[in-house]
Design a protein around this motif. Structure first.
Motif, PDB file in Angstrom:
ATOM      1  N   GLU A  19      32.646  26.999 -55.011  1.00  0.00           N
ATOM      2  CA  GLU A  19      32.104  27.948 -54.038  1.00  0.00           C
ATOM      3  C   GLU A  19      32.485  29.388 -54.373  1.00  0.00           C
ATOM      4  N   VAL A  20      31.476  30.228 -54.411  1.00  0.00           N
ATOM      5  CA  VAL A  20      31.713  31.668 -54.554  1.00  0.00           C
ATOM      6  C   VAL A  20      31.849  32.258 -53.152  1.00  0.00           C
ATOM      7  N   THR A  21      32.945  32.927 -52.885  1.00  0.00           N
ATOM      8  CA  THR A  21      33.197  33.532 -51.586  1.00  0.00           C
ATOM      9  C   THR A  21      33.364  35.039 -51.749  1.00  0.00           C
ATOM     10  N   PRO A  22      33.217  35.794 -50.662  1.00  0.00           N
ATOM     11  CA  PRO A  22      33.465  37.240 -50.758  1.00  0.00           C
ATOM     12  C   PRO A  22      34.864  37.562 -51.277  1.00  0.00           C
ATOM     13  N   GLU A  23      35.831  36.742 -50.882  1.00  0.00           N
ATOM     14  CA  GLU A  23      37.205  36.977 -51.324  1.00  0.00           C
ATOM     15  C   GLU A  23      37.345  36.779 -52.832  1.00  0.00           C
ATOM     16  N   ARG A  24      36.679  35.744 -53.349  1.00  0.00           N
ATOM     17  CA  ARG A  24      36.746  35.481 -54.785  1.00  0.00           C
ATOM     18  C   ARG A  24      36.020  36.574 -55.567  1.00  0.00           C
ATOM     19  N   ILE A  25      34.922  37.064 -55.035  1.00  0.00           N
ATOM     20  CA  ILE A  25      34.201  38.155 -55.692  1.00  0.00           C
ATOM     21  C   ILE A  25      35.078  39.400 -55.745  1.00  0.00           C
ATOM     22  N   LYS A  26      35.698  39.721 -54.623  1.00  0.00           N
ATOM     23  CA  LYS A  26      36.546  40.913 -54.544  1.00  0.00           C
ATOM     24  C   LYS A  26      37.707  40.822 -55.525  1.00  0.00           C
ATOM     25  N   ALA A  27      38.327  39.642 -55.593  1.00  0.00           N
ATOM     26  CA  ALA A  27      39.470  39.467 -56.497  1.00  0.00           C
ATOM     27  C   ALA A  27      39.041  39.606 -57.951  1.00  0.00           C
ATOM     28  N   ASN A 104      24.954  29.949 -69.533  1.00  0.00           N
ATOM     29  CA  ASN A 104      25.717  28.932 -68.808  1.00  0.00           C
ATOM     30  C   ASN A 104      27.215  29.231 -68.878  1.00  0.00           C
ATOM     31  N   ASN A 105      28.008  28.282 -68.376  1.00  0.00           N
ATOM     32  CA  ASN A 105      29.454  28.471 -68.225  1.00  0.00           C
ATOM     33  C   ASN A 105      30.259  27.955 -69.408  1.00  0.00           C
ATOM     34  N   ARG A 106      29.611  27.766 -70.538  1.00  0.00           N
ATOM     35  CA  ARG A 106      30.298  27.203 -71.692  1.00  0.00           C
ATOM     36  C   ARG A 106      31.612  27.935 -71.952  1.00  0.00           C
ATOM     37  N   GLY A 107      32.694  27.155 -72.076  1.00  0.00           N
ATOM     38  CA  GLY A 107      34.004  27.726 -72.364  1.00  0.00           C
ATOM     39  C   GLY A 107      34.901  27.883 -71.163  1.00  0.00           C
ATOM     40  N   VAL A 108      34.323  27.920 -69.960  1.00  0.00           N
ATOM     41  CA  VAL A 108      35.148  28.101 -68.755  1.00  0.00           C
ATOM     42  C   VAL A 108      36.022  26.878 -68.505  1.00  0.00           C
ATOM     43  N   THR A 294      40.888  23.393 -59.763  1.00  0.00           N
ATOM     44  CA  THR A 294      40.747  23.712 -58.339  1.00  0.00           C
ATOM     45  C   THR A 294      41.040  25.177 -58.032  1.00  0.00           C
ATOM     46  N   GLU A 295      41.972  25.764 -58.778  1.00  0.00           N
ATOM     47  CA  GLU A 295      42.365  27.146 -58.500  1.00  0.00           C
ATOM     48  C   GLU A 295      41.631  28.163 -59.370  1.00  0.00           C
ATOM     49  N   ARG A 296      41.253  27.774 -60.579  1.00  0.00           N
ATOM     50  CA  ARG A 296      40.788  28.763 -61.536  1.00  0.00           C
ATOM     51  C   ARG A 296      39.311  28.680 -61.893  1.00  0.00           C
ATOM     52  N   TYR A 297      38.621  27.579 -61.555  1.00  0.00           N
ATOM     53  CA  TYR A 297      37.259  27.418 -62.081  1.00  0.00           C
ATOM     54  C   TYR A 297      36.326  28.541 -61.628  1.00  0.00           C
ATOM     55  N   THR A 298      36.204  28.734 -60.326  1.00  0.00           N
ATOM     56  CA  THR A 298      35.284  29.779 -59.863  1.00  0.00           C
ATOM     57  C   THR A 298      35.788  31.185 -60.186  1.00  0.00           C
ATOM     58  N   PRO A 299      37.077  31.499 -60.050  1.00  0.00           N
ATOM     59  CA  PRO A 299      37.535  32.816 -60.505  1.00  0.00           C
ATOM     60  C   PRO A 299      37.218  33.074 -61.978  1.00  0.00           C
ATOM     61  N   LEU A 304      33.768  35.613 -66.129  1.00  0.00           N
ATOM     62  CA  LEU A 304      32.789  35.504 -67.206  1.00  0.00           C
ATOM     63  C   LEU A 304      31.514  36.272 -66.867  1.00  0.00           C
ATOM     64  N   VAL A 305      31.021  36.097 -65.645  1.00  0.00           N
ATOM     65  CA  VAL A 305      29.792  36.780 -65.236  1.00  0.00           C
ATOM     66  C   VAL A 305      29.964  38.287 -65.263  1.00  0.00           C
ATOM     67  N   PHE A 306      31.097  38.772 -64.800  1.00  0.00           N
ATOM     68  CA  PHE A 306      31.308  40.226 -64.774  1.00  0.00           C
ATOM     69  C   PHE A 306      31.518  40.794 -66.182  1.00  0.00           C
ATOM     70  N   ARG A 307      32.141  40.025 -67.081  1.00  0.00           N
ATOM     71  CA  ARG A 307      32.210  40.467 -68.483  1.00  0.00           C
ATOM     72  C   ARG A 307      30.806  40.549 -69.073  1.00  0.00           C
ATOM     73  N   GLN A 308      30.027  39.535 -68.742  1.00  0.00           N
ATOM     74  CA  GLN A 308      28.641  39.531 -69.213  1.00  0.00           C
ATOM     75  C   GLN A 308      27.857  40.697 -68.602  1.00  0.00           C
ATOM     76  N   MET A 309      28.152  41.010 -67.351  1.00  0.00           N
ATOM     77  CA  MET A 309      27.453  42.102 -66.668  1.00  0.00           C
ATOM     78  C   MET A 309      27.705  43.432 -67.378  1.00  0.00           C
ATOM     79  N   GLU A 310      28.907  43.624 -67.867  1.00  0.00           N
ATOM     80  CA  GLU A 310      29.184  44.845 -68.620  1.00  0.00           C
ATOM     81  C   GLU A 310      28.317  44.911 -69.877  1.00  0.00           C
ATOM     82  N   ARG A 311      28.152  43.788 -70.540  1.00  0.00           N
ATOM     83  CA  ARG A 311      27.289  43.733 -71.720  1.00  0.00           C
ATOM     84  C   ARG A 311      25.827  43.960 -71.323  1.00  0.00           C
ATOM     85  N   PHE A 312      25.430  43.343 -70.222  1.00  0.00           N
ATOM     86  CA  PHE A 312      24.060  43.472 -69.730  1.00  0.00           C
ATOM     87  C   PHE A 312      23.720  44.936 -69.447  1.00  0.00           C
TER      88      PHE A 312
END
Length: 328
Positions: A19-27, A104-108, A294-299, A304-312
């Motif tokens: 689950e992506v939550t506002p708290e996880r996005i902010k962190a 995709n999430n390859r490598g996460v 449980t603790e690290r997958y979504t963070p 990964l997405v935000f690193r990709q966003m910088e490239r994008f």
């Protein structure tokens, strides 16, 4: 400066691990301070208001969204990210607009996947599936075996997960044989082969670990004929997708005590209570939870997405791009 619209669509049928939550996005954004002012992020569940958001979204993050007429419904869309590595449920890619990049999430999964796989291989070597079978029957039957050093691991799929498994296997002194589409060498793999050599390799394996993508080309890669080539006492680990293995044929060899197996993936999922696999001897079932931290997958996914966003934003090529022709 106009902000880029990233829309995130959660699938609530999945565990809260994903689950992506506002708290996880902010962190996650704290690690990318330059992005906050350049992004407009919307967050919904299960397709709620999806069409409304797609009218302006340039980036879509989602696992199980409505893909019909996407080019018309999302005229500004340029990139889709799937928060998982196995993306066979998106096949075929005839729905994907030609100008949209799919990643995709390859490598996460990384470290957790490697830990699980090497645990499973050690369990197979120590005949734990057999011990569990005897335990359920209330039967005292000693199951001795030799150490794992010098034994042969056949890796089907030597990508980000497979190469990590190979590295661990070499630490235990194993011989590692790899199978990958290109046949190109990888570190920690003693021999690399292409899939057309599989029939010659299977009889040599003490253990087979499957970590290759599920595509139309790899479906039933281990069918009845292939499983029959495995020597008595061999162990099988399927980490990837159920479609790669004929589970009915596997079950017959398990019931005869000729093989042992650890399976993490099934079709359908959840595995129905009526499935004979639940009662199959010499088998351990892990319910598709082998590598999702449980603790690290979504963070880690968001990072990964935000690193990709910088490239994008910089107009650079994205990592983890899925090739629709190869289906992974």
């Amino acid at each position: 400066m106009k902000r880029i619209h990233l829309h995130i669509d959660n699938d609530t049928s999945l565990d809260e691990v994903f689950e992506v939550t506002p708290e996880r996005i902010k962190a996650a954004l704290k690690k990318f301070p330059g992005l906050s002012k350049r992004l407009r992020i919307t967050l919904e569940d299960d397709g709620n208001r999806l069409d409304e958001h797609l009218r302006s979204a340039e980036v879509l993050f989602g696992w199980n969204f409505d893909r019909r007429n996407l080019a018309e419904r999302a005229p500004r869309l340029r990139w889709i990210h799937a928060p998982g590595a196995g993306i066979n449920h998106f096949l075929p890619f005839d729905w994907l607009p030609p100008h949209v990049v799919f990643t995709n999430n390859r490598g996460v999964h990384g470290a957790r996947a490697h830990e699980y796989a090497i645990m499973a291989i050690l369990m197979l070597n120590n005949r734990v599936p057999e011990m569990v079978t005897h335990q359920r029957a209330g039967r005292w039957q000693q199951t001795f075996n030799s150490g794992i050093e010098g034994k042969t691991l056949l890796l089907i799929g030597v990508g980000s997960v497979g190469s990590g498994i190979a590295k661990w296997a070499k630490r235990f002194g194993m011989k590692v044989i790899g199978v990958r589409r290109t046949g190109k060498p990888r570190a920690h793999v003693d021999e690399m082969h292409t899939p057309d050599r599989l029939h010659r390799l299977l009889p040599r394996a003490d253990f087979v670990a499957i970590a290759t993508p599920a595509t139309s080309q790899t479906r039933q890669m281990l069918g009845e004929a292939e499983l029959a080539l495995l020597k008595k006492g061999a162990g099988l680990l399927n980490y990837s997708r159920a479609a790669l293995v004929d589970y009915d044929a596997l079950r017959k060899r398990l019931e005869k005590g000729e093989l042992s197996a650890i399976l993490d993936v099934f079709d359908p999922e959840p595995l129905p209570q009526t499935s004979p696999l639940w009662r199959t001897p010499n088998l351990i079932i892990t319910p598709h939870c082998s590598s999702d931290d449980t603790e690290r997958y979504t963070p880690k996914t968001l990072e990964l997405v935000f690193r990709q966003m910088e490239r994008f934003m910089a107009g650079k090529r994205l990592a983890n791009v899925v090739d629709p022709r190869l289906e992974y």
